[in-house]
Write a protein that holds these residues in place. Structure first.
Motif, PDB file in Angstrom:
ATOM      1  N   LYS A 227       0.831  -1.212   0.000  1.00 46.62           N
ATOM      2  CA  LYS A 227       0.000   0.000   0.000  1.00 46.62           C
ATOM      3  C   LYS A 227       0.868   1.266   0.000  1.00 46.62           C
ATOM      4  CE  LYS A 227      -4.158  -1.121   2.688  1.00 46.62           C
ATOM      5  NZ  LYS A 227      -4.739  -0.832   4.014  1.00 46.62           N
ATOM      6  N   GLY A 228       1.961   1.183   0.741  1.00 46.71           N
ATOM      7  CA  GLY A 228       2.754   2.386   0.994  1.00 46.71           C
ATOM      8  C   GLY A 228       3.701   2.697  -0.149  1.00 46.71           C
ATOM      9  N   LYS A 229       3.195   3.389  -1.150  1.00 47.65           N
ATOM     10  CA  LYS A 229       4.010   3.713  -2.325  1.00 47.65           C
ATOM     11  C   LYS A 229       4.786   5.010  -2.144  1.00 47.65           C
ATOM     12  CE  LYS A 229       2.352   0.274  -4.775  1.00 47.65           C
ATOM     13  NZ  LYS A 229       3.144  -0.980  -4.785  1.00 47.65           N
ATOM     14  N   TYR A 230       4.450   5.756  -1.106  1.00 44.66           N
ATOM     15  CA  TYR A 230       5.067   7.062  -0.902  1.00 44.66           C
ATOM     16  C   TYR A 230       5.510   7.237   0.546  1.00 44.66           C
ATOM     17  CZ  TYR A 230       2.895   7.914  -5.392  1.00 44.66           C
ATOM     18  OH  TYR A 230       2.522   7.820  -6.691  1.00 44.66           O
ATOM     19  N   MET A 231       6.400   8.177   0.738  1.00 34.80           N
ATOM     20  CA  MET A 231       6.861   8.464   2.090  1.00 34.80           C
ATOM     21  C   MET A 231       7.032   9.969   2.227  1.00 34.80           C
ATOM     22  SD  MET A 231      10.345   7.101   3.937  1.00 34.80           S
ATOM     23  CE  MET A 231      11.447   8.207   3.025  1.00 34.80           C
ATOM     24  N   LEU A 232       6.596  10.499   3.347  1.00 31.51           N
ATOM     25  CA  LEU A 232       6.837  11.902   3.648  1.00 31.51           C
ATOM     26  C   LEU A 232       8.110  12.007   4.490  1.00 31.51           C
ATOM     27  CD1 LEU A 232       5.343  14.726   3.316  1.00 31.51           C
ATOM     28  CD2 LEU A 232       4.817  14.471   5.753  1.00 31.51           C
ATOM     29  N   ALA A 233       9.000  12.903   4.104  1.00 34.90           N
ATOM     30  CA  ALA A 233      10.198  13.166   4.896  1.00 34.90           C
ATOM     31  C   ALA A 233      10.086  14.571   5.450  1.00 34.90           C
ATOM     32  CB  ALA A 233      11.445  13.023   4.041  1.00 34.90           C
ATOM     33  N   GLU A 234      10.256  14.711   6.773  1.00 36.98           N
ATOM     34  CA  GLU A 234      10.079  16.000   7.429  1.00 36.98           C
ATOM     35  C   GLU A 234      11.371  16.430   8.107  1.00 36.98           C
ATOM     36  OE1 GLU A 234       6.625  16.349  10.080  1.00 36.98           O
ATOM     37  OE2 GLU A 234       7.926  17.416  11.491  1.00 36.98           O
ATOM     38  N   GLY A 235      11.789  17.669   7.856  1.00 36.89           N
ATOM     39  CA  GLY A 235      13.014  18.192   8.453  1.00 36.89           C
ATOM     40  C   GLY A 235      12.748  18.908   9.758  1.00 36.89           C
ATOM     41  N   GLY A 236      13.809  19.144  10.521  1.00 39.16           N
ATOM     42  CA  GLY A 236      13.666  19.734  11.845  1.00 39.16           C
ATOM     43  C   GLY A 236      13.741  21.254  11.856  1.00 39.16           C
ATOM     44  N   ASP A 237      13.856  21.876  10.709  1.00 40.30           N
ATOM     45  CA  ASP A 237      13.964  23.333  10.711  1.00 40.30           C
ATOM     46  C   ASP A 237      12.580  23.969  10.781  1.00 40.30           C
ATOM     47  OD1 ASP A 237      13.274  22.512   8.148  1.00 40.30           O
ATOM     48  OD2 ASP A 237      14.338  24.127   7.171  1.00 40.30           O
ATOM     49  N   GLY A 238      12.555  25.259  10.874  1.00 44.35           N
ATOM     50  CA  GLY A 238      11.303  25.970  11.060  1.00 44.35           C
ATOM     51  C   GLY A 238      10.520  26.218   9.787  1.00 44.35           C
ATOM     52  N   SER A 239      11.054  25.783   8.665  1.00 42.90           N
ATOM     53  CA  SER A 239      10.378  26.085   7.398  1.00 42.90           C
ATOM     54  C   SER A 239       9.248  25.100   7.118  1.00 42.90           C
ATOM     55  CB  SER A 239      11.378  26.063   6.248  1.00 42.90           C
ATOM     56  OG  SER A 239      11.658  24.731   5.876  1.00 42.90           O
ATOM     57  N   GLY A 240       9.089  24.128   7.993  1.00 44.45           N
ATOM     58  CA  GLY A 240       8.080  23.112   7.721  1.00 44.45           C
ATOM     59  C   GLY A 240       8.391  22.314   6.475  1.00 44.45           C
TER      60      GLY A 240
END
Lengths: 451, 451
Positions: A227-240
């Motif tokens: 099912k999981g064809k995609y992944m979100l990667a989130e950084g730790g900076d303030g820019s979201g």
């Protein structure tokens, strides 16, 4: 700050480009007359020796074969500096001009801007960590690795929060890849011929990265990769900063990395953790990585819907075009440098492809009428920089120098004209056109657009 | 100064090991409570997380899959630091313990000593230039590249004096090779079990070098390579460093290099010019290279007749034994580090051979009774460092960890016992024996000699 509209002749670079580290070194170690005010004349002067090379051997004065003529210097009769004078070393004081530079006016604040890698002074394929390009959306920060965490959630059986300790115990790999900002060479779309290769192509670096393969990490968390064809990667900076990673195409070679070029990542490059997505534009190599979420569709986040999209000639926006296509550039000689003499030169540059390996680079000195094939330095690695070199004898005439790379998919780097025919002129991203450097009869090299 | 007889626990490294650059950074950027007095706990703590890894997935508290639990930090609501804050970047303030260290007492003055590379904290294969080991015979110096010259004389038709400009116009190559001092691991001959891999194996580095192939340079000068079987290389320091290079074995891959890892050589490593003699001990990689003389017999110079010779059991001295034989060492975990918990670990190390490519590395956890084959990171390059990794689950029992490398000549790295049987115990140089690390049940790792 050097203006892009000025010629960035390395011999004339202003003094404030000397780094704080080097000033500290000078303060610590004294500044004698020989060192005062010295600015290295740059690789360009290396190109422009007053003597001819291979094609016209130096005239040797009588006695020049006699070792006695080599001048003694002070050091030869005194002790030099101690080992570990610099526990962590820095470049020679004569290299103080080889630094990252911001392009003034490119953005409103310098915390959300670019510092370019000085490709004109680099050799081989590795970018030293101190010169790795920077692109921040809200500046950088000294993150404490002891308190940094990576969460893995979404379509996974076992959502997890990892400490750095946890991650660094996992099986790791080490691989050399290029990273290029999608906007690299972006000003050329509008025919803004910035002066040097530092500004045309300097959002490009290449390092050996070490970390845990994404696949291992996701399997550890029981990710549902059907099912999981995609992944979100989130950084730790303030820019979201969040980016969608296409797992179908990127799962096998993506790395959750903590090291570049043998040591831990630099803070400006994501210390202590960044995503390495070989072949994909730099914005997806999320820095200060704090979260990975597995999902079944792209997130269409701010940096995928508003930024990093391309305006096509018909008014559509092209989205999720993330692969950095096959590209090359001559770095020596390049814009702002000057050949001071006719004769033999080793002309050198870099080639890379987000699709695989470079198979060939051709070089033209007459604006694309005639091409010769350059030597490729080995090993040629996938999704990495390949250094090319080619012999050339300059007869003193004006010339247009170009390089054209091919990769193992059969793709050939296009001319700017061909690219504009498809993509128009309103793009910012993904300009992989052939770069032209004009060489004048006085030896000066400048950025032009041809063909 | 840390004493070799003390355990070099990275957590306890004294503050004066913090580099001047980092102090400058702290001074420039302020020092808040979180940063004050911080010393990075080192890779060892990365190995010793309080949570188990692959074999025992973390217990996840309810809600840990919820992004909201990731703490916000100051930076997420403010602008971070600007691009090009450091035009030439330095490591994170949390990496201030990862530095070169001198071994006190090894020599009478620190200008003729060694600063070791901290292998225990490195990843992959590349040594960052700031951490490249140093070995000077009379210290180092800031040489001005504009006035530096290289003479080529002896059995050559056209004796020449080259400027750096001349040299850098010649055809160049870029190749990655290890450099190891012949005396690396030398203290182990006498069973002086120095505490950490930095001191046992840290006269070892690996870089991508760029320069003109020696063969091209000698041909350019019309060298007589039939009579001229040897070459003298002379350095620019005051120690009168001269070394004989065997052209029959070294002509094809030796480089007259100006660059390492993409930028110009560092002053401590020979800026602006050094000889790169792949596979051969570091002393022959003559730094601050000023002269090459082609001749028909070895020179038997001071550093070949008095130093860098080996006392054999029968009282003879072995001379001109210059190749660094196949060798390996586990760097993670290694002496002075501590595993704080049972469970899964990625055990990692380096292997290299002066004869060619590494073909296999086996690892034992029981002092050589049982061996398992490690994964080799690719590409495996000739006369370069190969990184190996192997999965291991520590059950909390004491263990003796060893690695044993093989190269493509079929040579297998020997035990210290085997080596002593042939070479005795009075050597200093060319100890390529299997290294043993003892792991105690409390997780502490120390240097022992086994078998």
């Amino acid at each position: 700050m050097e203006k892009p509209s000025n010629r960035a002749r390395l011999v004339k670079a202003p003094e404030h480009f000397i780094s704080q580290e080097l000033i500290a070194d000078i303060n610590a170690n004294g500044l004698d007359e020989n060192r005062r005010g010295f600015l290295r004349k740059g690789f360009m002067s290396a190109l422009g020796g007053a003597t001819a090379g291979l094609v016209a051997p130096l005239a040797i004065a009588a006695g020049e074969g006699d070792p006695a003529i080599l001048e003694k210097q002070e050091w030869q009769t005194t002790l030099g500096k101690n080992v570990a004078t610099m526990p962590y070393g820095v470049p020679s004081i004569y290299e103080s001009n080889l630094i990252r530079r911001e392009s003034p006016g490119l953005t409103r604040v310098s915390a959300a801007s670019v510092a370019f890698t000085p490709l004109q002074g680099l050799f081989g394929t590795i970018t030293p960590n101190g010169l790795h390009f920077e692109r921040h959306h809200q500046g950088w920060y000294n993150i404490n690795p002891e308190t940094h965490r990576l969460m893995v959630n979404g379509l996974v059986k076992n959502p997890r929060v990892f400490t750095m300790n946890d991650l660094m115990r996992l099986p790791s790999v080490s691989r050399t890849h290029f990273i290029e900002c999608g906007a690299n060479t972006g000003l050329e779309w509008g025919n803004v011929a910035v002066p040097t290769v530092q500004y045309t192509h300097g959002m490009l670096s290449c390092c050996e990265f070490t970390g845990v393969p994404l696949k291992v990490l996701l399997e550890e968390c029981g990710a549902d990769l059907k099912k999981g064809k995609y992944m979100l990667a989130e950084g730790g900076d303030g820019s979201g900063m969040t980016r969608t990673i296409n797992l179908e195409s990127c799962l096998n070679d993506t790395i959750v990395a903590w090291s570049m070029n043998g040591e831990m990542l630099r803070p400006e490059n994501g210390f202590p953790l960044r995503l390495v997505v070989p072949g994909v534009q730099g914005v997806s190599w999320v820095k200060w990585l704090r979260r990975l979420e597995v999902g079944d569709m792209p997130w269409n986040s701010k940096d995928e819907a508003v930024h990093y999209i391309e305006l096509m000639p018909n008014g559509d926006h092209r989205q999720y075009a993330s692969i950095q296509e096959c590209k090359s550039v001559i770095t020596t000689p390049s814009g702002g440098q000057q050949l001071l003499d006719k004769g033999f030169y080793n002309v050198s540059g870099m080639a890379w492809s987000g699709r695989g390996k470079i198979t060939r680079v051709d070089v033209s000195f007459d604006g694309g009428n005639n091409w010769r094939t350059a030597r490729l330095e080995t090993p040629v690695l996938t999704k990495s920089i390949t250094r090319f070199n080619i012999d050339w004898v300059w007869d003193g005439s004006p010339a247009i120098m170009q390089s054209r790379a091919m990769d193992d998919t059969g793709y050939i780097q296009p001319s700017i004209k061909t690219l504009r025919n498809v993509r128009g002129t309103r793009s910012i991203y993904h300009n992989n056109a052939i770069q032209s450097w004009k060489l004048d009869s006085n030896g000066e090299v400048s950025n032009v657009q041809v063909g």
